[in-house]
Design an enzyme around this catalytic site. Structure first.
Site, mmCIF file in Angstrom:
data_model
loop_
_atom_site.group_PDB
_atom_site.id
_atom_site.type_symbol
_atom_site.label_atom_id
_atom_site.label_comp_id
_atom_site.label_asym_id
_atom_site.label_seq_id
_atom_site.Cartn_x
_atom_site.Cartn_y
_atom_site.Cartn_z
ATOM 1 C CE1 TYR A 165 -38.936 -23.135 6.516
ATOM 2 C CE2 TYR A 165 -36.936 -23.716 5.332
ATOM 3 C CZ TYR A 165 -38.273 -23.908 5.581
ATOM 4 O OH TYR A 165 -38.948 -24.884 4.894
ATOM 5 C CB SER A 194 -36.007 -28.270 4.852
ATOM 6 O OG SER A 194 -35.448 -27.450 3.845
#
Length: 256
Positions: free
Chosen positions: A150, A137
């Site tokens: 995250y 990501s």
């Protein structure tokens, strides 16, 4: 080809990116093995596709993963594509986010990738072919407040997959690390249920099919890094060459 072959193994196949990828493989006649704890979601993924097979597996359990991979290869045949889609997405301040939740995220988002790698990749390398795709990501490239855990999990995915690629770049297995911005999948609800950083609204969530298309394009070109948008590629370069400027922009967006 990205969505063809004999057998594809997909983690997180009960929703989101894993679900869509599974259906693409099934439409091409590929045998698909889903690994997830979400039985209801896997059943929905498999609707109308007799080549999609569900395995209820906690990917944080290495022994369970090894057993599932062995069963898949026994029943569906040699695995020639692995898509590591499983993830959770809670946000929060680093000092206040639930400790158990933090460790669970790392066990799923990063530890699950490690387990799948060690269980499935050696046989692919021995056969000298296949595609191994990790969903990293841009959150693991560009840090942001309230997204620290995250982002740390995705940064671990990014780093691990990059080293994995270089350790086996001459093996015949093609590796791809996908670096998308915000994508419109059910994971976003997990974030909204915790906190919602302003940076998440800078651009509309990307259509997940665009991400899957970009994977196919990158694999066809033998490109390791997969940037679904031009902005993602630009962000990757800006973070590398202008980190202070990136942080200045982050603080401006968030108002901190």
């Amino acid at each position: 080809m990205a969505y063809t072959g004999h057998c594809a193994l997909i983690t997180g196949g009960g929703s989101g990116m894993g679900q869509l990828a599974a259906r693409r493989f099934a439409a091409a006649g590929t045998q698909v093995a889903l690994l997830d704890v979400n039985e209801e979601g896997m059943a929905k993924t498999a609707e109308g596709h007799d080549t999609i097979h569900s395995y209820k597996v906690d990917i944080t359990d290495f022994e369970a993963v090894k057993q599932a991979v062995a069963e898949v290869e026994s029943k569906q045949g040699p695995i020639d594509s692995v898509y590591n889609c499983a993830a959770i997405m809670p946000f929060g301040l680093l000092t206040k986010q639930d400790n158990a939740q933090i460790h669970l995220l790392m066990r799923i988002n990063f530890g699950g990738l490690v387990n799948i790698t060690q269980a499935a990749l050696p046989a692919m390398i021995e056969r000298g072919k296949g595609n191994f795709v990790s969903f990293g990501s841009m959150a693991g490239v560009i840090p942001n407040m309230e997204m620290g855990i995250y982002g740390a999990g995705k940064a671990a995915v990014n780093f691990f997959t990059e080293v994995l690629y270089h350790e086996h770049r001459d093996s015949g297995v093609a590796f791809a690390l996908v670096l998308p911005p915000v994508v419109g999948t059910p994971l976003l609800k997990q974030a909204r249920d915790t906190v919602w950083p302003k940076i998440m609204d800078v651009a509309p969530p990307l259509d997940p099919n665009t991400v899957l298309d970009s994977i196919a394009d990158s694999l066809s070109k033998q490109e390791f890094l997969v940037f679904p948008t031009k902005q993602a590629k630009l962000g990757y370069r800006m973070r590398r060459f202008f980190p202070k400027l990136m942080w200045k922009n982050v603080h401006k967006i968030e108002g901190w």
